[in-house]
Structures are given as C-alpha cells and as structure tokens.
Enzyme design. Structure first.
Site: not given
Ligand SMILES: NC(=O)c1ccc[n+]([C@@H]2O[C@H](COP(=O)([O-])OP(=O)(O)OC[C@H]3O[C@@H](n4cnc5c(N)ncnc54)[C@H](OP(=O)(O)O)[C@@H]3O)[C@@H](O)[C@H]2O)c1
Length: 329
Positions: A59, A208, A210-211, A214
């Site tokens: 990462y 989520l 990857r969002g 949301s």
C-alpha cells in the site's frame, strides 16, 4: 467498544478494524493523499477503541506501514497490526507480479518489521494465493516466522475454500480477509461456512463496496483512483448500481441512519466471528461510520435488508478482469 474474537485461536479485537489502504493508495497515490488527515483519522480510531489496523506492505510501496508507525508514536494505544504481503510494485507504482515463495515471505516480513518499527507482526498473510507456489510452502514460511516470534497469527486473504483447508492443515489460520458487503455476498456460498467449520475469523473488507454504498459516488473518479477502472464503477453498471444505492438510502432513512452506517451495521450483524474493516481516510467519514456500532437491526430488519440486495444485484465485477483471476470466486 465491544470486542470480537478473531478465530477460535486468535486474539480479541475491537468489533471493527480500521483499514488504512486508502490513506496511501488505490483511491489516489501516496503523493496526493492528505497525510495529516490520515494521521488524525488513525488517531481518532484508536481513541474510539479500535484495536485492529489493517495494512499491506505494498500500500503506497511501504508508505502505509510508515504512516501507521508515525501515528503510533503519538498515542499510547497498542493496536494489533495486520499486514499483507506478496504484491510487487515497480518504482512508478505499477503492479509487476506476485511473490509468495518462502524466501520472499521472510524478506517481505523483515522489511515490514523495520518500517513498522516493531519486533513482531500481529497477523500476517499473503494478499493473494500465489498460483505458482503450493500454499503449503507460503504458509509454512509464516509458520516458521511464528515459531521465531516474528509473527503472532497466520491470516489468509481472498483464498478459496480449498486453499483455506490446505493452509489450515499446515498451521491454524486465525483470520480470512475477504470482501463482504450488501454488494458482494460471495462468501455466503461456501467460504463463510468453511471458515466457521474450521474456527477461522472473517475480516470483512470493502463493506461499503469501495464507497459505493455510502451514496457519495457520482461517477467523476480520478484516473489514479482504481475505481475508475473497476467494472462496478463504470458506465451502465454504475448507473444501475446507483439506483440500488437509492434503495439502501430509503432503508437507511427508516432506521434514522446514513446508508454507510446501515451497510456496516448489516455486516456487523452477520455474526460475531466477522470483524468489518472501516475504510475511512477522513475523520468525518470515520465519525459517521462509527455511528453504525449503535444501530440495532432486528431479524425482520436483517431479512428485509438482505432480501433487498440478493447476490448479483450489483452489476459489474468487483475488480478489473486481470485482478479477478487472483481473488476468490
Ligand atoms: N485483503 C484484500 O484483498 C483487501 C483489498 C482491499 C482492501 N482491503 C482492506 O480493507 C480496508 C477497507 O476496504 P476499502 O477501503 O477498499 O473499502 P470500503 O471500506 O468499502 O470503502 C472505502 C472508501 O469509502 C469511502 N468512505 C468510507 N466511509 C464513507 C462515508 N461514510 N461516506 C462516504 N465515503 C466513505 C472512503 O474514503 P473516505 O474516508 O475518504 O470518504 C474510501 O474511499 C482497506 O483499507 C484495506 O485495509 C483488503
């Protein structure tokens, strides 16, 4: 914060962990992410009682481990650190293959320990099963690191039921890191029951999607954001998926919460052996997501929410084609 036991032989950890990946990579680069805000987010998570931080040595090419080490200097909390290894990068950040040979495992671990400034890695796992190496060899090397006191617990990531069983015969697997959300329900087919049979905890990532869940994704993703190349976030798939997110928004309104909170709460209610990772990179989204911990869902709620998003509801694979070859299916 409530605690959950990670696998029958594993440690007690907070009921959610903090995934630190997005602070260094995938949603932007280590150069474009907001370092100060990332540090504040880690600090807020630890102050809230989160005791599991999730990272990978690749990462941001070591950046994420260094970031965690820096954050831990300013706080007395001693969270467990879970590290993935194996993905190889070039100096420009490109992915150039995978290496989980025993010698590579030990080399990766040595670098991670140095970057983290620690004597021992709490949970260590290959980020993918290396198709060129029998999993017994990769896991055997981690088992040796455990005997040497350099690693505490063995983990796996995105492993198939067969590979989980093979690895577990060599050394007890404590946790399986795998994508699980209302939008990605693959593990309900066979992986979850395999893990439960063997007493392996689940660390759920991408809760989520990857969002997406949301409700804040609008389609304008930067090229450096991996989602701009991910089928789930492209063209007609995204249009269809955003319509499904509207359904989640409606369900969330009924529970007086946000769609992100409902999505995390739903995963939290799938079993005490599942520890979802919150992938927040900002204090505001972490604060919102921690609100999921106080949401109570009845069996009726869970059925209604679950039935609204059966497997296959969301369109488009969760990774680009070349990466789909390396994940559990
Ligand atoms: N084992 C594996 O193969 C693997 C793969 C991927 C990830 N992981 C681990 O799992 C962790 C979590 O996964 P993930 O980050 O990819 O997925 P995720 O948690 O589903 O989504 C994270 C994304 O959603 C955004 N977000 C979070 N809360 C939000 C909210 N309330 N409102 C709006 N946006 C929100 C985050 O950015 P902001 O906070 O900036 O809004 C980020 O862009 C990672 O950090 C990593 O440690 C493991």
């Amino acid at each position: 914060m409530h605690q959950r036991k990670l696998g029958i032989n594993g440690p007690l950890v907070s009921e959610v962990g903090l995934g630190c990946m997005g602070m260094s990579d995938f949603y932007g680069t280590k150069e474009t992410r907001d370092r100060a805000e990332s540090l504040r987010t880690i600090q807020m998570a630890l102050e809230a009682g989160i005791s599991l931080l999730n990272t990978g040595d690749f990462y941001g090419i070591g950046h994420n481990e260094l970031l965690i080490a820096e954050a831990l200097k300013t706080i007395s909390a001693k969270p467990l650190i879970s590290v993935k290894f194996g993905a190889m990068r070039n100096p420009s950040g490109g992915f150039i293959g995978y290496d989980a040979r025993p010698s590579a495992v030990k080399n990766f671990a040595a670098y991670s320990l140095t970057r983290l400034g620690m004597e021992v890695i709490d949970i260590y796992q290959p980020s993918r099963v290396d198709p060129t190496i029998p999993i017994e060899e990769t896991v055997g090397a981690i088992s040796e690191l455990i005997q040497e006191g350099k690693v505490r617990y063995l983990g796996l990531s995105e492993a198939s039921p067969e590979n989980i069983r093979r690895a577990h015969k060599v050394h007890p697997v404590t946790a399986l890191e795998i994508e699980y959300s209302l939008a990605t329900r693959l593990i309900e087919k066979e992986i979850l029951s395999t893990a439960r049979e063997l007493g392996i905890g689940i660390v759920a990532y991408g809760v989520l999607s990857r969002g997406l869940l949301s409700g804040s994704i609008n389609g304008s993703l930067q090229d450096e954001d991996f989602r701009s190349h991910s089928p789930r976030f492209m063209g007609k798939n995204l249009e269809s998926n955003l319509e499904r997110v509207n359904v989640l928004q409606e369900l969330a309104k009924e529970k007086n919460c946000t769609p992100a909170q409902l999505a995390i709460a739903w995963v939290l209610h799938q079993g005490n052996d599942i520890v979802p990772l919150i992938g927040s990179t900002r204090t505001s989204s972490l604060k919102e997501n921690l609100g999921s911990l106080s949401i109570k869902l009845s069996p009726d709620d869970l059925k209604r929410i679950g039935d609204s998003f059966p497997d296959g509801t969301f369109q488009g694979e969760r990774y680009p084609a070349f990466q789909m070859q390396t994940v559990a299916k």
